[in-house]
Design an enzyme around this catalytic site. Structure first.
Site, PDB file in Angstrom:
ATOM      1  N   GLU A  96       0.807  -1.227   0.000  1.00 10.05           N
ATOM      2  CA  GLU A  96       0.000   0.000   0.000  1.00 10.05           C
ATOM      3  C   GLU A  96       0.838   1.273   0.000  1.00 10.05           C
ATOM      4  O   GLU A  96       0.419   2.307  -0.516  1.00 10.05           O
ATOM      5  CB  GLU A  96      -0.964   0.022   1.181  1.00 10.05           C
TER       6      GLU A  96
ATOM      7  N   PHE B 243     -11.590  -7.379  13.861  1.00 12.70           N
ATOM      8  CA  PHE B 243     -10.527  -7.839  12.971  1.00 12.70           C
ATOM      9  C   PHE B 243     -10.158  -6.735  11.980  1.00 12.70           C
ATOM     10  O   PHE B 243     -11.021  -6.155  11.331  1.00 12.70           O
ATOM     11  CB  PHE B 243     -10.979  -9.096  12.217  1.00 12.70           C
ATOM     12  N   GLN B 244      -8.868  -6.463  11.886  1.00 15.79           N
ATOM     13  CA  GLN B 244      -8.321  -5.430  11.003  1.00 15.79           C
ATOM     14  C   GLN B 244      -8.900  -4.047  11.262  1.00 15.79           C
ATOM     15  O   GLN B 244      -9.054  -3.239  10.351  1.00 15.79           O
ATOM     16  CB  GLN B 244      -8.487  -5.821   9.531  1.00 15.79           C
TER      17      GLN B 244
ATOM     18  N   LYS C  20     -17.494  -0.611   6.510  1.00 15.09           N
ATOM     19  CA  LYS C  20     -17.923  -1.607   5.527  1.00 15.09           C
ATOM     20  C   LYS C  20     -19.446  -1.618   5.342  1.00 15.09           C
ATOM     21  O   LYS C  20     -19.933  -1.750   4.219  1.00 15.09           O
ATOM     22  CB  LYS C  20     -17.433  -2.991   5.958  1.00 15.09           C
TER      23      LYS C  20
ATOM     24  N   MET D   6      24.357   8.109   2.286  1.00 17.30           N
ATOM     25  CA  MET D   6      24.258   9.403   2.958  1.00 17.30           C
ATOM     26  C   MET D   6      24.590   9.269   4.436  1.00 17.30           C
ATOM     27  O   MET D   6      25.241  10.139   5.021  1.00 17.30           O
ATOM     28  CB  MET D   6      22.854   9.986   2.766  1.00 17.30           C
TER      29      MET D   6
HETATM   30  C1  LIG Z   1      12.415   5.338   5.453  1.00 13.11           C
HETATM   31  C2  LIG Z   1      13.739   5.966   5.779  1.00 13.11           C
HETATM   32  N1  LIG Z   1      14.567   5.341   6.647  1.00 13.11           N
HETATM   33  C3  LIG Z   1      15.773   5.888   6.936  1.00 13.11           C
HETATM   34  C4  LIG Z   1      16.156   7.071   6.380  1.00 13.11           C
HETATM   35  C5  LIG Z   1      17.512   7.696   6.724  1.00 13.11           C
HETATM   36  N2  LIG Z   1      18.359   7.727   5.533  1.00 13.11           N
HETATM   37  C6  LIG Z   1      18.488   8.848   4.775  1.00 13.11           C
HETATM   38  S1  LIG Z   1      19.442   8.605   3.441  1.00 13.11           S
HETATM   39  C7  LIG Z   1      19.729   7.002   3.859  1.00 13.11           C
HETATM   40  C8  LIG Z   1      20.600   6.133   3.012  1.00 13.11           C
HETATM   41  C9  LIG Z   1      19.983   5.818   1.711  1.00 13.11           C
HETATM   42  O1  LIG Z   1      20.740   4.805   1.102  1.00 13.11           O
HETATM   43  P1  LIG Z   1      20.676   4.562  -0.448  1.00 13.11           P
HETATM   44  O2  LIG Z   1      19.280   4.404  -0.879  1.00 13.11           O
HETATM   45  O3  LIG Z   1      21.595   3.451  -0.782  1.00 13.11           O
HETATM   46  O4  LIG Z   1      21.172   5.939  -1.041  1.00 13.11           O
HETATM   47  P2  LIG Z   1      22.652   6.567  -1.065  1.00 13.11           P
HETATM   48  O5  LIG Z   1      22.726   7.575   0.028  1.00 13.11           O
HETATM   49  O6  LIG Z   1      23.636   5.457  -0.892  1.00 13.11           O
HETATM   50  O7  LIG Z   1      22.722   7.203  -2.412  1.00 13.11           O
HETATM   51  C10 LIG Z   1      19.083   6.686   5.051  1.00 13.11           C
HETATM   52  C11 LIG Z   1      19.161   5.379   5.715  1.00 13.11           C
HETATM   53  C12 LIG Z   1      15.231   7.698   5.513  1.00 13.11           C
HETATM   54  N3  LIG Z   1      15.487   8.877   4.946  1.00 13.11           N
HETATM   55  N4  LIG Z   1      14.052   7.112   5.212  1.00 13.11           N
END
Ligand SMILES: Cc1ncc(C[n+]2csc(CCOP(=O)(O)OP(=O)(O)O)c2C)c(N)n1
Ligand SMILES: [Mg+2]
Lengths: 578, 162
Positions: A48, A110-111, A160, A478
């Site tokens: 979703e 439920f749900q 529902k 990052m």
């Molecule tokens: C749902 C979610 N969880 C954690 C983060 C924290 N976060 C920001 S950037 C990142 C790394 C992203 O990794 P990747 O997709 O490999 O991108 P890269 O930075 O390596 O280009 C994380 C864990 C976030 N922004 N969103």
């Protein structure tokens, strides 16, 4: 006589809905029956969250509200992230959720989930409908709220019993919806002309002004007005992460993206400005850096449709509550041929910065790993100019925003406010579904890809041929960058492995055409091959250099004046750099 | 009441869940609601919510704007204490044996409070007055021994034009 389920679909058709993204289940089951004969296309997602981001991507690309439809409980909670994402980025969308029968609400049925309670702070507004006869009017009001004023997500929760034709409480005599009855909702759109005149005078007199263009300009369909205003007064423009494309990147007045990973000129123009004209932007902390040190000499004109934004972060000298397009048009006529202060020194000062501090990266040495920036530049040059780019969240997002040339509005779709990893693939599907004739590239990270890749199955099944540029650096890049720079290179839980999963096999298993690229020489051919494929989704996995960092960068807690540039430019900084 | 207390009056649509939306915006910021009064207006499609919150002015202003954005909030105002009339209602029970009641009757007379009931060993009194006077009355009754107390929270209206 009609019933709530039929009435819902008819109401959606009346709103002009062409497509919706969803996944059925118990509580929403009765509504799925009339979908079979409806003119509305339904895209069956695999999770979703994907439906929500698809609705967002569709909305951003087309300007029409996105629609998602899911069942109760876990489906509704899966929708919370895209709702909040849409709320933070002011994306118009309507989400329909199933709910347990009205009489069962509050019994841990439920749900059952308290969906309106859970999403209260993640939506612009939500409705729990108790009476089937209220469905047409509620749907009409939901679309009205989602698409007017500051746009945003609206959720309609449907028990529902009121949509189930087998239940007498679903039966009612259809009545056409009437004008929305929302006594507490009257968004002001017309600017106050006295304030416009004051603002026009302040702009005309400013010596070092900057137009600080935000995502609100795109929401207001105001790109043309922005260009006209900028050209009329000859004032440079910064386009925030949410406003990329609002002014062509090739336009001589466009300084590009400001903020934490903005380019030197854009960031410094704001720091040194004597006037910032904030247009549909909100002084986000990613733009301002440490607030105390942000644009210290600047007066502020702030235009926003949302009065709660005016003065929220930075006090405005002139605050104008209005639709930003209408306000810019009013400014254009108020300024007319008013003499403008001499800004030639300011513009040449800024072009000095542009020459001295362009966006740079070090090319890879022969045999060395692929540079992500190089990949993005080649992708940009090898794809149609009006390509729509979506992105995940991380380094790849910043590089995409920095290195792409956005020449048209609505060609850049990302998760700015919430920063939701996994946004790019479903957003790209939504955008492509709405704009089937355009090339849509999702720029993704390996971490992000693993969060929502299953929607590529949706794309294959539904024949929505998006393209994914997966920048596989084997890391949550990052986060790794922050650990390298601010945690003494102590890497904690950021390694993902470039080989596990095997992205090529995975993509193929999901029905995609897949290409793996490991060296610079393969890049152009792979991009050309990907751009040729139009009968199914494509995933190009680029193995990129994990050591690469995003620059420029303003460290958390630092002021924008302490911007760190690419190491190769440090010696050009005033005072030898930070 | 200190300067940090502010009275906010909002007219809202009289619909399920509206109070939760309003209260939620305060809760999110960690603002404590000191008192709260809700009742329908003359038009029963609308209710009036009056709350007194303990917060500095600047953040409050932001919350008031956020509240105004709620679709169900029709109108919102901060009551300026210098130009508003505020009232609160209190019911209070004090433990006093029949022989010791005269001072309590005197106090009730002084505050124009109403004695609502008398029991074997206690008395029930009500007072409607400014929140400050209600505080004061409560303090003066305290030495007698308070066994129960209920206050409604402040309501208020702007003063009329002279
Ligand atoms: C749902 C979610 N969880 C954690 C983060 C924290 N976060 C920001 S950037 C990142 C790394 C992203 O990794 P990747 O997709 O490999 O991108 P890269 O930075 O390596 O280009 C994380 C864990 C976030 N922004 N969103
Ligand atoms: Mg990565």
């Amino acid at each position: 006589m009609t019933n709530g389920g039929d009435a819902l679909i008819r109401s959606l058709e009346l709103e002009g809905v062409e497509i919706m993204f969803g996944l059925p289940g118990g509580a929403i089951l009765p509504v799925y029956d009339p979908i079979i004969t409806s003119s509305i296309r339904h895209v069956l997602v695999r999770h979703e969250q994907g439906a929500g981001h698809m609705a967002q991507g569709y909305a951003h690309a087309t300007g029409k509200p996105g629609v998602a439809i899911v069942t109760s409980g876990p489906a509704a909670t899966n929708m919370v992230t895209p709702l909040l994402d849409a709320y933070m980025d002011s994306v118009p969308m309507v989400c329909i959720t199933g709910q347990v029968a009205y009489s069962a609400i509050g019994t841990d049925a439920f749900q059952e989930a308290d969906t309106t309670g859970i999403t209260m702070s993640a939506t612009k507004h939500n409705f729990l409908v108790s009476d089937a006869a209220d469905i047409p009017q509620t749907i009409h009001e939901a679309f009205h709220i989602a698409t007017t004023g500051r746009p945003g997500p609206v959720l309609v929760d449907l028990p529902k019993n009121i949509v189930n034709p087998a239940d007498p409480s679903s039966h009612f005599e259809w009545v056409e919806p009437t004008a929305p009855d929302l006594p507490g909702y009257n968004p002001t759109v017309e600017p106050d002309l006295d304030l416009i005149r004051e603002a026009a005078a302040m702009i005309s007199a400013a010596k070092r002004p900057v137009l600080y263009a935000g995502g609100g300009i795109l929401k207001a369909r105001g790109a043309d007005a922005l260009r006209e205003l900028a050209e009329l007064v000859g004032i440079p423009v910064v386009t925030t992460l949410m406003a990329r494309g609002a002014l062509p990147d090739s336009h001589e007045l466009n300084l590009g993206m400001p903020g934490m990973h903005g380019n030197y000129t854009a960031v410094m123009s704001m720091q040194e400005a004597d006037l910032l004209v904030a247009l549909g932007s909100r002084f986000d902390d990613r733009v301002t850096g440490k607030l105390d040190g942000f644009a210290p000499d600047a007066k502020i004109i702030h235009v926003d449709i949302d009065p709660a934004e005016l003065g929220k972060v930075r006090r405005a000298d002139i605050g104008i509550q209005a639709d930003v397009r209408l306000a810019m048009e009013a400014l254009i006529s108020a300024i007319g041929s008013t003499n403008q202060a001499d800004r030639s020194a300011w513009r040449s000062h800024l072009s000095g910065y542009q020459e001295k501090f362009p966006l740079v990266y070090e090319d890879s040495a022969p045999g060395d790993a692929l540079k992500p920036q190089f990949v993005l530049e080649r992708l940009r040059d090898g794809s149609p100019e009006d390509t729509i780019v979506t992105s995940g969240v991380g380094q790849h997002q910043m590089w995409a925003s920095q290195h792409w040339n956005f020449e048209h509005p609505y060609t850049w779709i990302n998760s700015g406010g919430l920063g939701t990893m996994g946004f790019s693939i479903p957003a790209a599907i939504g955008a492509k579904a709405g704009m089937p004739d355009r090339t849509v590239w999702a720029v993704d990270g390996d971490g992000c890809f693993q969060m929502t890749a299953q929607e590529l199955v949706t794309a294959s099944m539904e024949r929505i041929p998006i393209k994914v540029a997966l920048l596989n650096n084997g890391y949550l890049g990052m986060v790794k960058q922050w650990q390298e720079m601010f945690y003494d290179e102590r890497y904690s839980e950021v390694y993902l492995s470039p080989d596990l999963p095997d992205y090529k096999m995975w993509a193929e298993a999901m029905g995609c055409h897949a290409i793996r690229v490991e060296s610079p020489e393969e890049v152009d051919a792979a991009i050309a091959e990907a751009n040729e494929v139009n009968d199914r989704p494509v995933v190009v996995e680029f193995r990129t250099d994990p050591r690469e960092k995003v620059f420029p960068m303003v460290a958390a807690g630092a002021t924008n004046s302490e911007l760190m540039v690419d190491p190769s430019q440090t010696d050009k900084l005033p005072g030898g750099g930070h | 009441m200190s300067d940090r207390f502010h009275t906010v009056v909002c007219k809202v649509e009289n619909k399920a869940g509206v109070l939760a939306r309003v209260a939620g915006l305060f809760a999110r910021r960690g603002f404590n609601i000191e008192s709260l009064a809700v009742a329908p207006t003359d038009d029963d499609a609308f209710s009036r919510i009056t709350f007194v919150v303990d917060v500095e002015s600047a953040p409050l202003e932001q919350v008031v704007k956020q509240l105004d954005k709620l679709i169900n909030v029709v109108d919102i105002r901060q009551l300026d204490p210098t130009t508003a009339i505020q009232r609160e209602f209190m019911m209070i029970t004090v433990d006093v044996a029949p022989d010791d009641r005269q001072p309590v009757f005197d106090l009730a007379e002084e505050y124009v409070a109403e004695v609502l009931d008398t029991g074997a060993n206690d008395m029930m009194i009500s007072l409607s007055d400014t929140p400050a006077r209600v505080d004061e009355f409560e303090e003066r009754l305290r030495p007698f021994g308070i066994s129960q107390i209920q206050r409604t929270g402040t309501v208020g209206m702007a003063k009329l034009q002279p």
